[in-house]
Design an enzyme around this catalytic site. Structure first.
Site, PDB file in Angstrom:
ATOM      1  N   CYS A 180       0.797  -1.233   0.000  1.00 57.37           N
ATOM      2  CA  CYS A 180       0.000   0.000   0.000  1.00 57.37           C
ATOM      3  C   CYS A 180       0.823   1.275   0.000  1.00 57.37           C
ATOM      4  CB  CYS A 180      -0.972  -0.005   1.177  1.00 57.37           C
ATOM      5  SG  CYS A 180      -0.168  -0.041   2.801  1.00 57.37           S
ATOM      6  N   ASP A 197      -8.034   3.387  -3.703  1.00 64.00           N
ATOM      7  CA  ASP A 197      -7.116   2.412  -3.122  1.00 64.00           C
ATOM      8  C   ASP A 197      -6.736   1.406  -4.207  1.00 64.00           C
ATOM      9  OD1 ASP A 197      -5.680   0.616  -1.604  1.00 64.00           O
ATOM     10  OD2 ASP A 197      -7.114   0.568   0.054  1.00 64.00           O
ATOM     11  N   HIS A 202      -2.142   0.661   7.009  1.00 66.29           N
ATOM     12  CA  HIS A 202      -2.527   0.730   5.607  1.00 66.29           C
ATOM     13  C   HIS A 202      -2.588   2.199   5.192  1.00 66.29           C
ATOM     14  CE1 HIS A 202      -4.259  -0.554   1.844  1.00 66.29           C
ATOM     15  NE2 HIS A 202      -5.391   0.115   2.040  1.00 66.29           N
ATOM     16  N   TYR A 220       7.981  -1.726  10.003  1.00 66.82           N
ATOM     17  CA  TYR A 220       7.242  -2.740  10.775  1.00 66.82           C
ATOM     18  C   TYR A 220       6.725  -3.850   9.855  1.00 66.82           C
ATOM     19  CZ  TYR A 220       3.072  -4.619  13.192  1.00 66.82           C
ATOM     20  OH  TYR A 220       2.115  -5.440  13.732  1.00 66.82           O
TER      21      TYR A 220
END
Length: 342
Positions: free
Chosen positions: A127, A182, A167, A257
């Site tokens: 993303c 998206d 996200h 992460y």
């Protein structure tokens, strides 16, 4: 004499353009139906000194080449119709996934680096990469009301939402309405969704509904799964988000992460997903899943097969259009339960 050619949409405001024209004698020219401002190189340095804005455009980042990458051949004029088509083309051409992590490649959130990976190398991305780069494309095409939004994905595996900024989604203000975009979600929508609570929006890949609760928005997808002999209606929450506008650099910590945490889907599984007309193909570890959608978008049926590891490069090349330069180590581990409820 060195001359810099800069799209007019990069200028911060009309009065800045006017200042450039009066100080540097640059002139507006029209080429291929788009206006450009021709500026002397000294104007760029003056712009930097007076307003503290650095010249960051990479000469290798080309809008035309990006549009070829996603297979879009329509008008570049900002409009809802064109936004719908550009979004759909992107989803149908650029795979979503985390293969880079399992090829020993670092993911760095710098636009020129993302451009080279997605456009030049024709690779997948997750993303932060795909929506971050897509926001740049929209800006270059003249869509002015583009915001990066923080979102949290709901995991059916852990039955929890992930951490903040897990996200990245986009909001585009256009034609007096707001649209959720998206291009980087597995079973996500193919065309932008109008930001309107409670409205069912049917697409080929399912019916999507947005709901809102005290400033937090939720994206839900519903579809009938299975054939006529064994059908099951499903409604899944995909993710939640707020309208707090972010910068791409705000996601850098979560990008790290995602690459290193056993609580991350992308660290735990080598994943690649691509929307196709009427279907969706997903490679998770060594499992290849083909999901077929009905034309009406009201049902889906999936078939999964296990691949021999040596077949995976061929499948990536033939089905996803991806050629890896480093060896992929397939991975499909359970995701570790989040340490807290978000």
């Amino acid at each position: 004499m060195f001359v810099a050619v800069v799209p007019i949409k990069w200028a911060a405001s009309p009065w800045i353009v006017s200042s450039f024209l009066s100080v540097n004698g640059a002139e507006l020219i029209q080429a291929s139906g788009e206006y450009f401002t021709t500026l002397l190189a000294c104007a760029l340095s003056m712009y930097d000194r007076l307003w503290g804005i650095r010249w960051q455009q990479d000469p290798g980042m080309d809008v035309g080449k990006y549009l070829v990458r996603i297979g879009y051949r329509g008008s570049r004029r900002p409009s809802l119709e064109n936004l719908m088509e550009i979004h759909s083309c992107h989803v149908l051409k650029v795979p979503f996934g985390s293969l880079a992590i399992h090829c020993g490649e670092d993911i760095v959130l710098e636009l020129p680096t993302l451009y080279r990976k997605v456009v030049d190398q024709r690779r997948e991305g997750f993303c932060y990469e795909l929506n971050g780069l897509f926001s740049w494309l929209l800006g270059q095409l003249g869509y002015t009301g583009v915001s990066l939004l923080p979102a949290q994905v709901y995991s059916p595996e852990t039955q929890r939402f992930g951490p903040p900024r897990e996200h990245l989604a986009l909001l585009v203000e256009l034609e007096e309405r707001r649209w959720l975009c998206d291009v980087a979600y597995g079973k996500g929508f193919r065309r932008p969704l109008i930001l309107e609570a409670g409205k069912e929006q049917r697409q080929e890949s399912g019916t999507y509904t947005l709901t809102e609760d005290q400033g937090t928005w939720y994206v839900r997808r519903s579809i009938i799964n299975g054939d006529s002999a064994q059908m099951c209606a499903k409604e899944n929450t995909l993710y939640k988000f707020t309208l707090a506008s972010q910068r791409l650099e705000d996601f850098k910590a979560m990008c790290l992460y995602q690459q290193t945490s056993p609580r991350s889907l992308f660290f735990s599984k080598s994943l690649c997903c691509l929307h196709l007309p009427g279907s969706l193909i997903t490679l998770t570890g060594r499992r290849l899943t083909i999901t077929q959608f009905t034309p009406s978008g009201d049902r889906e049926k999936s078939v999964t097969m296990e691949l021999e590891e040596e077949r995976i490069p061929q499948v990536l090349r033939e089905q996803f259009g991806i050629m890896l330069s480093n060896k992929l180590v397939p991975k499909d581990q359970d995701i570790m339960q989040p340490s807290t409820h978000y």
